[in-house]
Motif scaffolding. Structure first.
Motif, mmCIF file in Angstrom:
data_model
loop_
_atom_site.group_PDB
_atom_site.id
_atom_site.type_symbol
_atom_site.label_atom_id
_atom_site.label_comp_id
_atom_site.label_asym_id
_atom_site.label_seq_id
_atom_site.Cartn_x
_atom_site.Cartn_y
_atom_site.Cartn_z
ATOM 1 N N LEU A 27 -0.136 57.920 14.234
ATOM 2 C CA LEU A 27 -0.926 58.650 14.621
ATOM 3 C C LEU A 27 -0.535 60.010 15.243
ATOM 4 O O LEU A 27 0.209 59.730 16.259
ATOM 5 N N VAL A 28 -0.767 61.178 14.620
ATOM 6 C CA VAL A 28 -0.144 62.230 15.324
ATOM 7 C C VAL A 28 -1.380 62.767 16.031
ATOM 8 O O VAL A 28 -1.485 63.312 17.231
ATOM 9 N N ALA A 29 -2.536 62.975 15.354
ATOM 10 C CA ALA A 29 -3.654 63.742 15.869
ATOM 11 C C ALA A 29 -5.088 62.475 15.517
ATOM 12 O O ALA A 29 -4.957 62.230 14.399
ATOM 13 N N HIS A 30 -5.979 62.409 16.248
ATOM 14 C CA HIS A 30 -7.115 61.414 16.102
ATOM 15 C C HIS A 30 -8.406 62.226 16.446
ATOM 16 O O HIS A 30 -8.541 62.469 17.592
ATOM 17 N N HIS A 31 -9.361 62.446 15.649
ATOM 18 C CA HIS A 31 -10.581 62.981 15.798
ATOM 19 C C HIS A 31 -11.592 62.164 15.281
ATOM 20 O O HIS A 31 -12.290 62.766 14.083
ATOM 21 N N PRO A 32 -12.033 61.484 15.891
ATOM 22 C CA PRO A 32 -13.244 60.402 15.292
ATOM 23 C C PRO A 32 -14.491 61.101 15.195
ATOM 24 O O PRO A 32 -15.158 60.976 14.413
ATOM 25 N N GLU A 33 -14.568 62.127 16.042
ATOM 26 C CA GLU A 33 -15.952 62.863 16.166
ATOM 27 C C GLU A 33 -16.158 63.681 14.770
ATOM 28 O O GLU A 33 -17.008 64.230 14.468
ATOM 29 N N GLN A 34 -15.005 64.028 14.136
ATOM 30 C CA GLN A 34 -14.872 64.626 12.886
ATOM 31 C C GLN A 34 -14.643 63.791 11.613
ATOM 32 O O GLN A 34 -14.579 64.541 10.553
ATOM 33 N N GLY A 35 -14.180 62.548 12.054
ATOM 34 C CA GLY A 35 -13.946 61.729 10.917
ATOM 35 C C GLY A 35 -12.556 61.873 10.232
ATOM 36 O O GLY A 35 -12.443 61.422 9.194
ATOM 37 N N TRP A 36 -11.512 62.321 10.867
ATOM 38 C CA TRP A 36 -10.106 62.586 10.328
ATOM 39 C C TRP A 36 -9.118 62.106 11.329
ATOM 40 O O TRP A 36 -9.452 62.106 12.530
ATOM 41 N N SER A 37 -8.008 61.648 10.721
ATOM 42 C CA SER A 37 -6.986 61.530 11.522
ATOM 43 C C SER A 37 -5.661 62.187 10.766
ATOM 44 O O SER A 37 -5.513 62.026 9.562
ATOM 45 N N LEU A 38 -4.618 62.733 11.383
ATOM 46 C CA LEU A 38 -3.421 63.172 10.824
ATOM 47 C C LEU A 38 -2.313 62.093 11.185
ATOM 48 O O LEU A 38 -2.069 61.816 12.497
ATOM 49 N N LEU A 39 -1.695 61.530 10.212
ATOM 50 C CA LEU A 39 -0.490 60.641 10.312
ATOM 51 C C LEU A 39 0.895 61.273 10.609
ATOM 52 O O LEU A 39 0.859 62.509 9.868
ATOM 53 N N CYS A 40 1.788 60.885 10.960
ATOM 54 C CA CYS A 40 3.238 61.477 11.024
ATOM 55 C C CYS A 40 3.737 61.989 9.688
ATOM 56 O O CYS A 40 4.667 62.745 9.827
ATOM 57 N N ASN A 41 3.474 61.349 8.898
ATOM 58 C CA ASN A 41 4.016 61.526 7.590
ATOM 59 C C ASN A 41 3.137 62.824 6.627
ATOM 60 O O ASN A 41 3.523 63.004 5.640
ATOM 61 N N GLY A 42 2.424 63.294 7.279
ATOM 62 C CA GLY A 42 1.625 64.339 7.001
ATOM 63 C C GLY A 42 0.270 64.119 6.166
ATOM 64 O O GLY A 42 -0.357 64.981 5.621
ATOM 65 N N VAL A 43 -0.067 62.868 6.165
ATOM 66 C CA VAL A 43 -1.140 62.320 5.421
ATOM 67 C C VAL A 43 -2.519 62.537 6.279
ATOM 68 O O VAL A 43 -2.423 62.293 7.569
ATOM 69 N N LEU A 44 -3.520 63.379 5.611
ATOM 70 C CA LEU A 44 -4.786 63.451 6.628
ATOM 71 C C LEU A 44 -5.729 61.971 6.119
ATOM 72 O O LEU A 44 -6.077 62.133 4.918
ATOM 73 N N LEU A 45 -6.057 61.348 6.970
ATOM 74 C CA LEU A 45 -6.740 60.045 6.659
ATOM 75 C C LEU A 45 -8.299 60.287 7.006
ATOM 76 O O LEU A 45 -8.326 60.576 8.286
ATOM 77 N N PHE A 46 -9.117 60.244 6.236
ATOM 78 C CA PHE A 46 -10.587 60.359 6.676
ATOM 79 C C PHE A 46 -11.244 58.978 6.848
ATOM 80 O O PHE A 46 -11.086 57.849 6.298
ATOM 81 N N GLU A 47 -12.427 59.084 7.652
ATOM 82 C CA GLU A 47 -12.924 57.648 7.947
ATOM 83 C C GLU A 47 -13.519 57.059 6.853
ATOM 84 O O GLU A 47 -13.787 55.908 6.768
ATOM 85 N N ASP A 48 -13.931 57.683 5.550
ATOM 86 C CA ASP A 48 -14.431 56.772 4.672
ATOM 87 C C ASP A 48 -13.141 56.535 3.502
ATOM 88 O O ASP A 48 -13.714 55.916 2.522
ATOM 89 N N THR A 49 -11.858 56.304 4.318
ATOM 90 C CA THR A 49 -10.887 55.960 3.456
ATOM 91 C C THR A 49 -10.220 56.665 2.580
ATOM 92 O O THR A 49 -9.264 56.521 2.016
ATOM 93 N N GLY A 50 -10.719 57.907 2.386
ATOM 94 C CA GLY A 50 -10.201 58.838 1.421
ATOM 95 C C GLY A 50 -9.061 59.622 2.110
ATOM 96 O O GLY A 50 -8.714 59.439 3.623
ATOM 97 N N GLU A 51 -8.100 60.152 1.343
ATOM 98 C CA GLU A 51 -6.703 60.798 1.997
ATOM 99 C C GLU A 51 -6.667 62.150 1.435
ATOM 100 O O GLU A 51 -6.762 62.311 0.066
ATOM 101 N N LEU A 52 -6.059 62.914 2.045
ATOM 102 C CA LEU A 52 -5.461 64.154 1.504
ATOM 103 C C LEU A 52 -3.964 63.897 1.877
ATOM 104 O O LEU A 52 -3.394 64.144 3.041
ATOM 105 N N LEU A 53 -3.134 63.954 0.781
ATOM 106 C CA LEU A 53 -1.769 64.031 0.970
ATOM 107 C C LEU A 53 -1.053 65.456 1.394
ATOM 108 O O LEU A 53 -1.616 66.408 1.162
#
Length: 68
Positions: free
Chosen positions: A21-47
């Protein structure tokens, strides 16, 4: 992007969610991973290339439907 040793999985690998994890914002429902992937709490992703990975969360357990 990743500076870890061993390096984290790339954004196009099957295990991309295992990256740090690079950034984690559970109040907004997303996390940024160090490989550039945005991971959303509903398990969706933006590459990083803009590709969207649809959520894989199973339907809510215990949900009851009634006939009208």
């Amino acid at each position: 992007m990743c500076q870890h040793q061993p390096p984290c999985p790339s954004a196009d690998s099957a295990d991309r969610e295992a990256a740090h994890l690079v950034a984690h914002h559970p109040e907004q429902g997303w996390s940024l991973l160090c490989n550039g992937v945005l991971l959303f709490e509903d398990t969706g992703e933006l590459l990083p290339d803009g590709q969207v990975v649809a959520p894989r969360r199973p339907p809510a357990a215990g949900r009851v439907t009634t006939a009208a």
